[in-house]
Design an enzyme around this catalytic site. Structure first.
Site, PDB file in Angstrom:
ATOM      1  N   LEU A   1      -2.730   6.022   0.751  1.00  0.00           N
ATOM      2  CA  LEU A   1      -4.061   5.738   0.205  1.00  0.00           C
ATOM      3  C   LEU A   1      -3.851   5.223  -1.216  1.00  0.00           C
ATOM      4  CD1 LEU A   1      -6.210   8.871   1.244  1.00  0.00           C
ATOM      5  CD2 LEU A   1      -6.201   6.618   2.313  1.00  0.00           C
ATOM      6  N   ASP A   2      -4.705   4.300  -1.644  1.00  0.00           N
ATOM      7  CA  ASP A   2      -4.633   3.815  -3.026  1.00  0.00           C
ATOM      8  C   ASP A   2      -4.797   4.985  -3.992  1.00  0.00           C
ATOM      9  OD1 ASP A   2      -4.412   1.195  -2.146  1.00  0.00           O
ATOM     10  OD2 ASP A   2      -6.577   0.844  -2.215  1.00  0.00           O
ATOM     11  N   ARG A   3      -4.292   4.807  -5.208  1.00  0.00           N
ATOM     12  CA  ARG A   3      -4.367   5.866  -6.220  1.00  0.00           C
ATOM     13  C   ARG A   3      -5.798   6.395  -6.382  1.00  0.00           C
ATOM     14  NH1 ARG A   3      -1.649   6.600 -11.503  1.00  0.00           N
ATOM     15  NH2 ARG A   3      -0.640   4.562 -11.262  1.00  0.00           N
TER      16      ARG A   3
ATOM     17  N   THR B   1      -8.394   6.097  -4.297  1.00  0.00           N
ATOM     18  CA  THR B   1      -9.073   6.499  -3.059  1.00  0.00           C
ATOM     19  C   THR B   1      -8.760   7.964  -2.794  1.00  0.00           C
ATOM     20  OG1 THR B   1      -8.841   4.259  -2.147  1.00  0.00           O
ATOM     21  CG2 THR B   1      -9.305   6.026  -0.585  1.00  0.00           C
TER      22      THR B   1
ATOM     23  N   ARG C   1     -11.733  -2.608   1.181  1.00  0.00           N
ATOM     24  CA  ARG C   1     -12.197  -3.165  -0.094  1.00  0.00           C
ATOM     25  C   ARG C   1     -12.459  -4.667   0.020  1.00  0.00           C
ATOM     26  NH1 ARG C   1      -7.729  -0.737  -4.064  1.00  0.00           N
ATOM     27  NH2 ARG C   1      -8.902  -1.906  -5.643  1.00  0.00           N
TER      28      ARG C   1
END
Length: 296
Positions: free
Chosen positions: A136-138, A140, A237
């Site tokens: 997961l993105d930082r 998120t 996104r």
């Protein structure tokens, strides 16, 4: 005869349930501990059933369940503001990640979930390491699964699309959504600046499919559930921006709309077949309170 199924964590006694019974009754008859000690261990979060901590004394046990009973009085060994353990067994661990922490290391001293989990395994004397299976993105938040050994990691990595049968995210997006539900499908590819862009025709990238369902609306924002058919980098996104309703707080693909000062994207559902037992595992977390407050 008791069946001991795992002895990795030396602070626990492990046994398999041989008949249906309420938890406390079963423990009194099958574990060499006093009734009071058993109750203290329960209250101290020292008893796990199939890897999940249970404090309910009349929890209904069924034959075949796996019990872990702590030998130690200090059982809340895991405390982190960044990571919450949702489920754990000898093969894997499911966590809820908070926004602001990376899934794995990038650079020498970066805060990341893998390091937090490796430290926890070390402190609980488990012969395990956190193996990254997906990311997961930082910024998120939400559910992630890590393998605890290389063999399990390989099964998950090579069979991910067959093993995972439902993955859903929820996001606060900018503007009032026109449609109640629908699907976005196109090709996604990174440019030289690592910005992911979409194309309605094959651009040499990867085909990406996102299904969406609008949960709530106000004049300025919408709460949207996304179900991933494919799991591409930055998929939600980019697809949100494609719809003209970028995810709020998205500095890369957004429009500056930032109602709660964070990326408003949360991985709230993760369902998969256990890589070893093949049992269906279904996990969900509540929609973040801050997301809900935007619509009050």
């Amino acid at each position: 005869m008791k069946h001991y199924y795992n002895n990795r964590a030396e602070d626990y006694t492990y046994l398999q349930v041989e008949y249906n019974a309420p938890l406390l009754d079963y423990l009194i008859k099958n574990v060499k501990m006093s009734r009071n000690k058993i109750k203290d261990t329960l209250q101290g979060r020292g008893i796990k059933i199939n890897g999940k901590t249970v404090t309910q004394f009349d929890y209904p046990l069924t034959k075949g369940m796996k019990l872990a009973i702590s030998k130690s009085k200090r059982n809340d060994v895991f405390k982190s503001r960044w990571v919450k353990i949702v489920y754990e067994d000898q093969y894997l661990i499911v966590v809820e990640k908070m926004p602001g922490i990376l899934s794995m290391a990038a650079g020498h001293s970066s805060l990341n979930v893998k390091t937090v989990l490796d430290d926890y395994f070390f402190r609980t004397r488990q012969k395990a390491r956190a193996h990254v299976v997906h990311r997961l993105d930082r910024d998120t938040s939400g559910l992630m699964v890590y393998a605890k050994d290389m063999e399990t990691e390989q099964i998950l990595e090579h069979n991910w699309h067959d093993i995972v049968f439902d993955r859903r995210y929820v996001a606060v997006v900018s503007g009032r959504m026109e449609e109640n539900e629908g699907t976005v499908a196109n090709w996604l590819k990174d440019n030289k600046a690592y910005i992911t862009y979409s194309s309605p025709v094959d651009n040499g990238g990867k085909y990406a499919v996102t299904h969406f369902h609008t949960l709530d609306r106000s004049e300025r924002h919408s709460l949207v559930e996304y179900r991933l058919e494919t799991g591409r980098k930055n998929q939600i996104r980019v697809h949100s921006a494609d719809m003209g309703h970028p995810v709020c707080g998205d500095s890369k693909y957004g429009n500056g709309d930032d109602p709660i000062h964070r990326l408003c994207l949360h991985a709230y559902m993760l369902c998969f077949y256990h890589p070893v037992t093949r049992q269906p595992m279904e996990f969900s977390t509540p929609i973040p309170v801050a997301f809900r407050k935007v619509f009050k």
